[in-house]
Write an enzyme that holds these catalytic residues in place. Structure first.
Site, PDB file in Angstrom:
ATOM      1  N   ALA A  51      29.581  19.740  50.134  1.00  0.00           N
ATOM      2  CA  ALA A  51      30.338  19.672  51.389  1.00  0.00           C
ATOM      3  C   ALA A  51      31.775  20.124  51.214  1.00  0.00           C
ATOM      4  O   ALA A  51      32.367  20.698  52.141  1.00  0.00           O
ATOM      5  CB  ALA A  51      30.304  18.243  51.929  1.00  0.00           C
ATOM      6  N   THR A  52      32.341  19.905  50.041  1.00  0.00           N
ATOM      7  CA  THR A  52      33.767  20.191  49.854  1.00  0.00           C
ATOM      8  C   THR A  52      34.041  21.307  48.853  1.00  0.00           C
ATOM      9  O   THR A  52      35.187  21.715  48.701  1.00  0.00           O
ATOM     10  CB  THR A  52      34.504  18.927  49.374  1.00  0.00           C
ATOM     11  OG1 THR A  52      33.918  18.492  48.137  1.00  0.00           O
ATOM     12  CG2 THR A  52      34.394  17.823  50.401  1.00  0.00           C
ATOM     13  N   ASP A  98      27.592   8.955  42.913  1.00  0.00           N
ATOM     14  CA  ASP A  98      26.686  10.015  43.372  1.00  0.00           C
ATOM     15  C   ASP A  98      25.775  10.471  42.234  1.00  0.00           C
ATOM     16  O   ASP A  98      25.596  11.666  41.995  1.00  0.00           O
ATOM     17  CB  ASP A  98      27.478  11.203  43.923  1.00  0.00           C
ATOM     18  CG  ASP A  98      26.606  12.137  44.776  1.00  0.00           C
ATOM     19  OD1 ASP A  98      25.490  11.708  45.153  1.00  0.00           O
ATOM     20  OD2 ASP A  98      27.037  13.273  45.043  1.00  0.00           O
TER      21      ASP A  98
END
Length: 714
Positions: free
Chosen positions: A19-20, A135
């Site tokens: 996402a980043t 994560d």
């Protein structure tokens, strides 16, 4: 191309995307060495500055072989995008490894242990530095190949990591939903408001899911339709999981969840490792954070597995391969008890053969002194009591049928399932063939050992028979001697005569019995030879491998077709033919395994049951005869001593009669000279017999030494 001051990369060399940030394969401008660069996008800069800097700081303070190294932090030319320069892991991620068709049912035991050790090592470094990853998943565990060809796995992607001590909590949400702790899943995925705080044990849940997936090839908790499509049921499964369960699957809509408390049969791990791993999974896949293990206990139990020695054993009668995980400092007594748990063969009934020789074990001996074993060179376990063959426990994979309708995406997906099934069938074939090889090898060694023991037993009977003949001859001489002595009664010899007669009957009967056993062993040897020839001529593995290569080539083509998304008419026709061929090849593999390899294997299982029954009976018989022979040998020595004592008393008396001039009976005066010759001859005979016995004992020692030195094996 993009670059920083020292590194450049192509935007087409993408290693991963998030996402980043995106990760690319880059090269050093001066050396050409390969690196991985993590380039942050504009979304990452919307985060608070301290969050942006957190990953840099984390990687700078972490230094461990199981954590991806940070080499530099640079910026992209004009854009000034932050770039992390890290070590490049050419092996991809653990997720990539699990997506390979041969790992569809989980990693091999050796590879799984490397993953276990790598994750434990990396996580231990994190906890020592007070870091929670948040994560953990197969996609964030990278693989490198060391100089020795073995894998090394490394934790990566610390964008969600933060410093957190064991007793601290956090409220923010990070992670991937299939690996999220249920408390985090409820808020992050289901969007239900709750004010729960999360501790470091959320990483343990993610580790548990990752380990289960690495061991089996699939996620532990699967609602009908899949985790991403049936989120409410996914949450229900993880939160309502019974204590001790490590997996739950819903087969159809509204169907009850099927709970599993063991790893599946399709899993490639041995029973020995499963027994140690399952309690760990059950204790970290615990939704209640208060009941979940802490990291200290997790590290202790996981390291306990990693520090154990593996003893490879093939249980001959049961036709099963065992791996016993045990500490090298444990004693043989502990090992025998561990074997008993896996085989149901009591320690007193366990015998071992290693490389053709009986392995004599002392209960107080340490395991580390045992000869080294491998999967191809195990120690053979033989039970002194008959056991029912169990054989290789396997579950044949299902091979899907391609629908006639042309569907480029579905065909590619089905081809992956097909090639995974063929890989599984090849492993089953290899397991069945290896089992047959060990059966034949172990039977050969048993036959050689038992034949040698029969030969020694017959030799022992010959020695006993010589002793018996000596005693009988001595009795006859004594009887003749005492008939020459006037007014002297012959000592009572009837009882001894009966005992010698009984000994003679025992030797005759036992010799016939051993010879009969030898004939049975010869018959087994003939059957073994036929089975061995059939086994060595078997080419099933080669045939399955050829078909697997063909299936793989078609699978590769169907994947290429999927990337095109649109095919020409001719390409479409070829696509249809190829998937038909793939189905035919897969079915042929299935038939080879079922009707060829499996049938020969089952036939050999029936044979080993009969062979081992005869071997057990022969072994018991030889043990009993050996004990009786030893007792008989002692008895004969006692009889011999008793007879010599009588003889020693009678000879001087006869000589005394001659010296005093006592007149012998008329019937014997004429044979006086013969009597004296007989006495001298008896003494000589005694000396000769003693010499013969010594020579026999010496020969037996030489034979035993030669038997030990003679190499035995298939």
């Amino acid at each position: 191309m993009q670059s920083t001051a020292n590194y450049l990369w192509s935007l087409s060399d993408v290693l991963g995307q998030g996402a980043t940030a995106s990760v690319y394969k880059a090269r050093h401008k001066k050396t050409g060495d390969q690196y991985a660069v993590k380039v942050f996008n504009h979304v990452s800069y919307l985060r608070p500055y301290e969050v942006q800097m957190r990953e840099f700081e984390m990687l700078r303070k972490l230094n461990h072989k199981n954590i991806v190294k940070l080499f530099a932090v640079e910026e992209v030319g004009v854009t000034k995008q932050k770039v992390l320069v890290m070590e490049y892991c050419a092996g991809g991620s653990l997720l990539n490894v699990l997506e390979e068709s041969e790992n569809a049912f989980g990693l091999s035991e050796a590879e799984f242990l490397i993953v276990l050790g790598s994750v434990v090592g990396g996580m231990n470094q994190l906890r020592e530095n007070g870091v929670v990853h948040r994560d953990i998943k197969p996609g964030n565990i990278m693989r490198m190949v060391g100089d020795d060809g073995q894998s090394v796995y490394k934790l990566t992607d610390f964008g969600a990591a933060r410093e957190l001590e064991d007793d601290e909590k956090f409220m923010s949400l990070y992670g991937t939903e299939e690996y999220l702790h249920p408390d985090m899943y409820e808020r992050a995925v289901l969007r239900k408001p709750q004010k729960k705080a999360y501790g470091v044990t959320v990483d343990l849940w993610s580790i548990g899911v990752t380990f289960y997936q690495a061991a089996t090839g699939s996620l532990p908790f699967i609602p009908y339709g899949g985790p991403r499509k049936n989120k409410e049921m996914m949450y229900k499964i993880t939160t309502e999981k019974p204590e001790g369960a490590i997996a739950g699957v819903q087969r159809s809509d509204f169907a009850p969840v099927e709970w599993s408390y063991e790893l599946p049969v399709s899993c490639r791990l041995s029973k020995g490792l499963k027994d140690l791993l399952v309690p760990i999974l059950a204790s970290i896949l615990e939704a209640d954070q208060a009941k979940c293990w802490g990291f200290d206990q997790f590290f202790a139990e996981a390291n306990d597995i990693l520090h154990r020695t593996v003893i490879h054993i093939f249980s001959l009668q049961q036709a099963t391969m065992l791996k016993v995980y045990i500490h090298s400092y444990n004693t043989i007594k502990v090992l025998l008890e561990a074997i008993s748990k896996q085989t149901d063969i009591s320690p007193q009934n366990q015998e071992f053969i290693y490389e053709g020789h009986r392995l004599e074990l002392e209960l107080t001996q340490q395991v580390q002194l045992l000869p080294k074993t491998t999967e191809d060179r195990p120690t053979m376990l033989v039970s002194t009591e008959p056991k029912v063959p169990i054989g290789v426990i396997y579950k044949e994979p299902e091979i899907p049928v391609f629908p006639p309708k042309f569907d480029i995406i579905n065909d590619a997906n089905l081809s992956k399932i097909v090639i995974s099934a063929v890989h599984k069938l090849l492993r089953i074939t290899k397991s069945l063939m290896k089992c047959q090889d060990f059966i034949l090898r172990g039977t050969y060694w048993i036959l050689v050992i038992l034949k040698e023991e029969c030969r020694k037993m017959l030799q022992q009977f010959k020695t006993l028979n010589l002793k018996l003949s000596f005693c009988q001859n001595t009795m006859m001489k004594i009887q003749t001697l005492y008939e020459l002595l006037p007014q002297t009664n012959l000592p009572e010899m009837d009882n001894l005569h009966m005992k010698l007669q009984s000994a003679l009957e025992f030797l005759v009967t036992s010799s016939h019995s051993v010879q009969s056993s030898q004939k049975q062993l010869d018959l087994i040897a003939t059957e073994w030879s036929k089975s061995s020839n059939i086994h060595h001529e078997d080419s099933t593995i080669g045939k399955v491998q050829v078909l697997l290569d063909k299936v793989f080539a078609i699978h590769h083509q169907l994947r290429k077709d999927r990337l095109k998304m649109k095919l020409s008419y001719n390409e479409e026709q070829i696509h249809k033919f190829e998937k038909i061929k793939m189905g035919m090849h897969a079915k042929k593999v299935q038939m080879l395994v079922r009707e060829d390899c499996a049938q020969k294997y089952l036939k050999l299982l029936v044979s080993i049951k009969d062979w081992m029954r005869i071997a057990c009976e022969t072994r018991k018989q030889l043990r009993s005869l050996n004990n009786q022979s030893m007792n008989l040998g002692e008895d004969l020595e006692n009889y011999e001593a008793h007879l010599n004592k009588i003889l020693d008393l009678g000879v001087p008396r006869l000589q005394g009669e001659q010296q005093t001039g006592t007149k012998l009976p008329a019937s014997t005066e004429s044979s006086e000279q013969k009597c004296m010759e007989m006495i001298i001859r008896m003494k000589q005979l005694k000396q000769e017999m003693e010499g013969v016995l010594q020579e026999l004992e010496h020969n037996n020692l030489i034979i035993e030494r030669l038997a030990v030195q003679k190499p035995q094996g298939v």
